[in-house]
Write an enzyme that holds these catalytic residues in place. Structure first.
Site, PDB file in Angstrom:
ATOM      1  N   GLU A 115       0.817  -1.213   0.000  1.00  0.00           N
ATOM      2  CA  GLU A 115       0.000   0.000   0.000  1.00  0.00           C
ATOM      3  C   GLU A 115       0.848   1.257   0.000  1.00  0.00           C
ATOM      4  OE1 GLU A 115      -0.603  -2.581   1.885  1.00  0.00           O
ATOM      5  OE2 GLU A 115      -2.437  -3.227   0.907  1.00  0.00           O
ATOM      6  N   HIS A 185     -11.887  -5.506   8.244  1.00  0.00           N
ATOM      7  CA  HIS A 185     -12.604  -5.281   6.985  1.00  0.00           C
ATOM      8  C   HIS A 185     -13.772  -4.337   7.205  1.00  0.00           C
ATOM      9  CE1 HIS A 185     -10.431  -9.036   6.248  1.00  0.00           C
ATOM     10  NE2 HIS A 185     -10.444  -8.706   5.002  1.00  0.00           N
TER      11      HIS A 185
END
Lengths: 380, 428
Positions: A115, A185
């Protein structure tokens, strides 16, 4: 329980479509061609002459709307790129389907699992004048990139004295609870980014908003973090115009008029607040619901005007209450409307724990919690 | 053995000879007597002159298992007990994961569940060589690592169901298996997050031995992670730290070629991960991860290397997951031919064949183990079903060390003790 949400969304969206049309017409009249609103805009933007009236609209869900927006963005700008983890087959939420086939692997490509690298690389692309649309697979995974966003993207224009800027950077990430996501999540990290001058944070509430807002973000001359409520990817269905249109940033929208209390929210939480408003209506409490849309820079005027009308305000978001963006709104409102307020600013937010797995229903700011807070505020 | 030879030979600055990855290493490495295969253990020592072209298939060091007839004086790698233990562990992993899939589709468990079918050889091959005090750090695909390490199937199943009797009292779910008793330092949902944690754990062990003079402390840490993680910064940072400080850690790469839908070959500049070890000063080994015996051989050496204090090792296991990335993944992207190639190399069938052909045990004994494992798994499901759901008060516990951390309500009491906790009309 939550499946009813999308029906309400559709209902609400049809109602306010007329209002939105009027508003966009007014905007067009004021500004002529539609130009995205940027605070420090020196970069040329593509101007989409948006004719909201004409063109067909199809009923699609959120991920399709975002997909359409990306198709349009890549079509209209030959130097736009979409990249991230697993984007070339369509992404884990199908937001990028068809892009690789249509625009080629040179413009739509997978990155390795890094990322920090993805966002840093995006900053580089943007600094050289391209439009970089980076996808972070889940907002929970944005933290390795946090350094690049805060230290580099936000400060690029500032510290280079406007010689370089990474305004072409847009970072998209699905955020928010999804019912079974667990710790990693379901997070809502918008508050962390709201603390950083130099970037914008935008959160849509529905497919129609998403397409317009995403196109505005991509064309905005500032780096933007665009959080998409993942719960609504399939659940929210709305009529979305098929043509290219943009919705203005930094403009909050009053999606429901009321006179007793102002509710402020964004993203998926709005549909829950909507249900609470409808229930409160039965008790005779008229609620005004505002969608902030852009979190920074946020539209203080609209919220302030609404609070001056009602005298009470309630803010709701999924992120933990302490230090969430609701705190900023609360402080600002108290500063400007202290004497007008009839009750303390209420915040109905997530609890101060890591996002739980099994306890998600207790953690979340549910309709009933909001309802209780509305009543408590009104009866203060 | 082979490893010390490799490190002795490793000298990146003075090897000008062109060494393509196809050449075998110097002859000081004698091919280990891997029963049933003619493969040689390959150690990479030269980081330069990488003649590798990105080919369409991963070059396996060891060729497919070629069965040799057992000699009269069997030069077996394992004893009968070991063989049965390995078999039982792998069957437990497989049966458990299959049961997980069933339970998921019946709605008993929820969330994101990632199954380990096909990769059992790696978990069994490594973890069965560990002692209880050795630590294991895993990823989100951690059910079988937990089972191999010794966490009871009941505890794992309850954790999946979200019950109080789970190994983390239902807090973590599928991706976060922890066990202090068995030194399982977690499942990590985030890729690469566990590797620095493992590095720190390894440092503790070395510190205890060298500074605190607990001479018998030779605990090893194993860090398991996937091929996608090898493109992440944290991985490289930890390889550097571990080699720099000679930590007793083994980095195990479970290279199953796919990171959700991204092929390893298309996302990595040099797909041969084992070569990254020598770049940092540690041996890098590639092993066939579908053969538990080979994995065990490599693991033995790597772990004893770490125990002796010689430092870290990077082991790349070529393996494959038979199911999709998670139970929500339709698994459309992988080539069925590739899948069937690997299914033919199923580690459990291979081990079974080996055991029977070398007369270590009879078919009946193996069937008995199968049956026993089925019972264990069923019992685990029953236990999990009957276990209680965690009380609401657990939600606020353990945010901080002090239970009264942020769980304090406006009246100064622990918030969950407040009967109006969910405010009257709220759904509970």
């Amino acid at each position: 329980m939550f499946r009813v949400k999308y029906v309400f969304l559709q209902f609400v969206c049809l109602l306010q479509e007329k209002k939105e049309r009027e508003r966009e017409m007014a905007l067009r009249n004021i500004m002529g061609k539609r130009v995205g609103i940027g605070l420090m805009g020196s970069r040329a933007l593509s101007t989409a002459t948006c004719d909201v009236e004409s063109g067909s609209a199809k009923s699609i869900n959120l991920y399709s709307a975002i997909n359409q927006a990306l198709h349009v963005a890549l079509e209209t700008d030959p130097r736009a790129f979409v990249f991230g983890e697993d984007v070339s087959f369509g992404g884990v939420f199908r937001c990028t389907t068809g892009l690789a086939d249509r625009f080629g692997k040179a413009r739509v490509f997978n990155t390795p699992l890094c990322e920090q690298g993805i966002v840093g690389f995006g900053i580089g692309l943007a600094a050289m004048g391209n439009r970089a649309i980076a996808e972070i697979q889940f907002a929970d995974y944005i933290y390795p990139a946090f350094d690049q966003i805060v230290n580099e993207a936000a400060k690029f224009r500032y510290r280079s004295g406007n010689q370089f800027n990474c305004g072409g950077l847009t970072i998209r990430a699905p955020y928010g609870a999804v019912g079974h996501g667990g710790h990693y999540h379901s997070q809502s990290p918008e508050a962390f980014f709201c603390h950083v001058p130099g970037i914008k944070v935008v959160i849509p509430r529905s497919p129609r908003q998403a397409k317009g807002l995403l196109l505005s973000c991509i064309r905005d001359p500032n780096p933007v973090v665009f959080f998409e409520p993942k719960w609504l990817y399939r659940l929210a269905v709305e009529e979305v115009p098929e043509h290219d249109y943009m919705l203005p940033l930094s403009e909050a929208e009053v999606i429901r008029q009321g006179s007793d209390i102002t509710l402020v929210g964004w993203g998926a939480q709005l549909s829950i607040m909507e249900q609470a408003c409808i229930e409160a209506e039965k008790d005779g409490i008229s609620c005004e619901l505002i969608d902030l849309k852009t979190l920074i820079p946020w539209d203080k005027e609209t919220v302030e005007a609404s609070v001056r009308k009602t005298g009470r305000v309630l803010i709701s978001h999924e992120a933990p209450v302490t230090g969430g963006f609701g705190a900023e709104i609360s402080a600002s409102i108290v500063e400007c409307c202290f004497l007008r307020l009839e009750a303390p600013v209420a915040r109905v937010c997530g609890l101060d724990t890591p996002f739980p797995l099994v306890f998600e229903p207790f953690y979340m700011p549910t309709k009933n919690k909001i309802l209780d807070a509305i009543k408590a505020t009104v009866n203060y | 053995m082979a490893f010390s030879a490799a490190t002795a030979n490793f000298n990146p600055l003075n090897t000008p000879s062109l060494r393509s990855h196809d050449n075998h290493l110097v002859t000081s490495v004698s091919p280990s007597p891997f029963f049933g295969s003619t493969a040689k253990l390959r150690l990479s020592s030269s980081p330069k002159f990488n003649v590798h072209r990105r080919s369409g298939s991963v070059v396996a060091v060891s060729e497919a298992v070629k069965e040799k007839k057992p000699k009269s004086t069997p030069n077996l790698l394992i004893t009968k007990e070991e063989g049965l233990e390995l078999y039982e562990d792998m069957v437990l992993g497989r049966a458990f994961e299959d049961m997980c899939a069933q339970m998921y589709y019946r709605g008993k468990m929820f969330g994101f569940v990632h199954l380990y079918n096909g990769q059992e050889a790696v978990s069994t091959g490594f973890i069965k060589l560990l002692k209880q005090q050795d630590s294991v750090v895993s990823t989100y695909r951690d059910h079988v690592h937990a089972l191999s390490k010794g966490v009871p199937a009941r505890a794992v199943m309850s954790e999946l169901f979200g019950k109080t009797t789970g190994c983390c009292r239902g807090q973590g779910g599928s991706m976060h298996m922890f066990s202090r008793e068995h030194n399982l330092l977690g499942g990590f949902a985030f890729i690469g997050e566990g590797i620095p944690v493992a590095t720190g754990a390894a440092f503790t062990s070395k510190y205890k031995r060298e500074v605190l003079k607990e001479v018998d402390c030779d605990h090893v840490t194993l860090a398991f992670f996937g091929d996608g993680t090898c493109n992440n910064g944290q991985f490289y940072e930890c390889l550097n730290m571990a080699a720099l400080w000679k930590l007793p850690i083994v980095f195990v790469v479970e290279n199953n070629l796919w990171a959700i839908g991204m092929s390893h070959l298309r996302s990595t500049s040099d797909p041969q991960i084992y070569k990254k070890g020598p770049a940092f000063g540690m041996p890098g080994v590639h092993v066939d991860g579908m053969d538990v015996l080979k994995v065990r051989e490599v693991a033995k050496e790597a772990i004893s290397r770490a125990r002796r204090g010689e430092g870290p090792t990077l082991v790349e296991c070529e393996t494959y997951r038979f199911r999709g990335h998670s139970l929500a993944d339709p698994d459309e992207l992988r080539d069925p031919a590739e899948k069937s190639r690997y299914t033919a190399r199923d580690p459990i069938t291979a081990l079974k064949k080996y055991i029977i052909e070398s007369n270590l045990a009879s078919e009946a004994e193996l069937k008995a183990i199968d049956k026993k494992i089925d019972e264990v798994v069923e019992d685990a499901v029953e236990f999990a079903d009957e276990s209680p759901v965690p009380p609401r008060s657990q939600l606020l516990e353990n945010v901080f060390a002090d239970p009264k951390g942020f769980g304090i309500g406006p009246d100064g009491r622990y918030r969950c003790e407040d009967p109006k906790f969910t405010q009257g009309t709220a759904h509970v």
